[in-house]
Enzyme design. Structure first.
Site, PDB file in Angstrom:
ATOM      1  N   GLU A   1       0.839  -1.212   0.000  1.00 39.51           N
ATOM      2  CA  GLU A   1       0.000   0.000   0.000  1.00 39.51           C
ATOM      3  C   GLU A   1       0.874   1.262   0.000  1.00 39.51           C
ATOM      4  OE1 GLU A   1      -4.031  -1.495   2.268  1.00 39.51           O
ATOM      5  OE2 GLU A   1      -2.337  -0.919   3.525  1.00 39.51           O
TER       6      GLU A   1
ATOM      7  N   GLU B   1      -7.165  -7.502  -0.384  1.00 38.86           N
ATOM      8  CA  GLU B   1      -7.575  -7.439   1.025  1.00 38.86           C
ATOM      9  C   GLU B   1      -9.072  -7.158   1.085  1.00 38.86           C
ATOM     10  OE1 GLU B   1      -5.396  -4.716   3.490  1.00 38.86           O
ATOM     11  OE2 GLU B   1      -3.447  -5.640   3.068  1.00 38.86           O
TER      12      GLU B   1
END
Length: 589
Positions: A182, A262
């Site tokens: 991320e 995710e």
């Protein structure tokens, strides 16, 4: 006669080559918008598990339950700081044996999506980056800072050679490898850094392995977190609009498989806030909708586990938000590894898209309520500094940081003499951001921060780096002579006790009636922080592997604020998560 024999031998070899199966491969198909495994279209349904949050004796149980849930893969983080506690010092033994964990996934028939960082987030201490990186005060983490890249490269040259033979192309079960984590949410937006990582991963893992990134669906994060040569995937939870979310992935990857790396099955807990939960029906509905689109999905988390010792991290979202010891995550497998209603709802959805493994789901592990265990005060922390800091105090004009004294975790005592008597109230002042952890201040008996008294800057400090875990692992204080302790219950102090099991060592949960905040060890194993007055977590998980069935179990508690006059612990057969106090401000960890 020799020549025909040779010709026959060569012909046989040619036939064998033609009959062998095609080379193992895991690739992107930009025409059919899918993955291809050994040339055939492939879609994975995966779940996250963190080996560092699960005791090694429980690895097989948790992975088998994930396999029996219908998952084809597991997603795994590797925390750098878990394996390199000091520069050039590596630990891959016991609970840290990541190769054994990966081999177990292969044995159980699970593919692996690997996330080796170097930064992993995961609400893990410093996102997996070692604290010793901060020994260089001006280092810029997660950037092309040469000092940071040198440390990263050194680590990757140790880690990735362990990974390469386990890649799918080489006969292993690792189908893809994430680069960074991320990164688009980080301020640096340093493409040179991502390019450097891409080069390092390619050099050490080869050109065939599928490398990818994961970011949120926000445009600016996808802009900074993606790079040509790394397949861009996204993350979002069941509350998001699926069409819009995958639309964001299509902005950076117009073709190729849809991937939610995710998909949030729940959420983490912060000290002082309510226990997080997400309904099973909502999670199952979102999963089914994505699978109907042909998407590849990893559920984060499928099994959360526990932040033992000091490994729980913190978020900063307008304020400092420390993470609880439990990482239950309201996941399909509970913190103790038990199948939940959510797991069976997910399993039912998966069964609509692919066959489930034959056989029953393994049951919940047995739990035991060992009941009430009385403890006694062993010593005030200040009375055992000779044990906890055998090398003696560091003398410094002003307080030094943990990094400056090269202590990564735990506790440090700062002590000085006040320059004069203070007959009238005086303000004890600490500049902004000079105490970034939780500090306890006491006169004549306590830990002091970097502070002034009125207008006088306090100097001439004695600094005690406390090696509490080292002492406890060596048998202290149970193997030591009893201390004569004052009867007071305020301030940092150690408490001890023992209990015996009725011949069985089962999982249990320990509750802290009348305790404030501190740390718990059983048989030398650091079970983590407790803070029942803040909640929501009221119990700590005690895995069966920590306990002795055939001899007494030693309990050590470091209580930081104050215990009741007749202290005791209560061992239960179920966790208590959902109690919290409302505070106008959040305290730090």
């Amino acid at each position: 006669m020799g020549l025909p024999a040779l010709a026959l031998l060569l012909a046989a070899g040619l036939l064998l080559t033609q009959a062998s199966p095609p080379a193992r491969s895991f690739q992107l198909d930009y025409e059919k918008d899918c993955f291809r495994k050994d040339g055939a279209p492939f879609r994975y349904i995966s779940g996250s598990i963190h080996y560092a949050r699960v005791p090694r004796p429980a690895w097989r149980d948790r992975l088998l339950k994930m396999y029996m849930s219908g998952l084809s893969a597991v997603q795994v983080y590797i925390p750098w700081n878990y394996h390199e506690p000091l520069p050039g010092v590596y630990d891959f033994a016991g609970d840290r044996d990541v190769e054994a964990f990966l081999d177990l996934t292969a044995e159980l028939g699970l593919l692996v999506i690997l996330r080796p960082g170097p930064y992993i987030c995961a609400e893990w201490e410093m996102g997996g980056l070692p604290a010793w990186l901060l020994w260089k005060p001006d280092i810029v983490l997660r950037s092309s800072d040469p000092a940071y890249l040198a440390a990263v490269d050194s680590w990757l040259h140790v880690l990735l050679p362990k990974i390469k033979p386990r890649l799918y192309q080489y006969g292993g079960n690792i189908i893809s490898v994430q680069v960074e984590n991320e990164y688009g949410s980080y301020y640096a937006c340093d493409y040179e850094y991502l390019r450097h990582l891409l080069g390092s991963f390619r050099a050490l893992l080869g050109n065939e392995v599928l490398l990818f990134t994961t970011d949120s669906t926000r445009v600016e994060e996808l802009h900074c977190g993606t790079l040509q040569g790394l397949y861009a995937t996204i993350d979002f939870g069941p509350g998001s609009n699926i069409t819009e979310s995958f639309g964001a992935q299509r902005q950076v990857e117009p073709k190729g498989p849809l991937v939610n790396s995710e998909y949030y099955t729940g959420w983490l807990d912060y000290w002082g806030e309510a226990h997080a939960s997400t309904s099973s029906a909502q999670v199952a509905r979102g999963l089914e909708d994505m699978l109907q689109l042909g998407a590849n999905i990893n559920m984060y988390m499928f099994h959360g586990g526990t932040n033992f010792a000091y490994w729980s991290g913190a978020d900063f979202k307008d304020q400092y938000k420390p993470v609880t010891t439990s990482y239950d995550y309201d996941a399909p497998l509970s913190e103790a590894g038990d199948p939940t209603e959510k797991l069976f709802a997910i399993r039912t959805v998966i069964s609509k898209f692919q066959p489930l493994p034959v056989g029953p789901m393994p049951p919940a592990t047995p739990k035991y309520s060992y009941g009430r265990v009385a403890l006694r005060k062993y010593a005030d922390l200040l009375d055992v500094l000779d044990v906890l800091c055998p090398s003696g105090a560091i003398q410094s004009q002003f307080p030094l940081t943990f990094e400056a004294i090269k202590q990564a975790h735990g506790f440090v005592l700062y002590r000085t003499q006040l320059p004069q008597d203070v007959p009238d109230p005086a303000m004890l002042v600490s500049p902004p951001h000079s105490i970034c952890d939780r500090g306890y201040v006491m006169l004549q008996q306590g830990m002091l921060g970097n502070i002034s008294l009125g207008s006088s800057l306090l100097s001439n400090w004695l600094i005690y780096p406390l090696a509490i875990d080292t002492a406890i692992k060596q048998g202290w204080p149970h193997a030591a002579q009893p201390q004569s302790s004052n009867g007071g219950t305020a301030g940092p102090a150690f408490y001890t006790g023992t209990f015996e099991t009725p011949g069985i060592a089962w999982d249990t949960f320990v509750k802290f009636p009348g305790w404030s905040k501190g740390q718990l060890w059983i048989n030398g194993f650091n079970l983590g922080r407790y803070w029942p007055s803040h909640g929501p977590q009221q119990t700590l998980f005690v895995p069966s592997s920590v306990l002795h069935a055939d001899r007494p179990n030693n309990i050590t508690v470091l209580e930081l604020e104050g215990a009741s006059p007749a202290p005791f612990l209560l061992f239960l057969d179920k966790p208590l998560f959902n109690r919290t106090l409302n505070h106008s401000t959040m305290a730090t960890k």
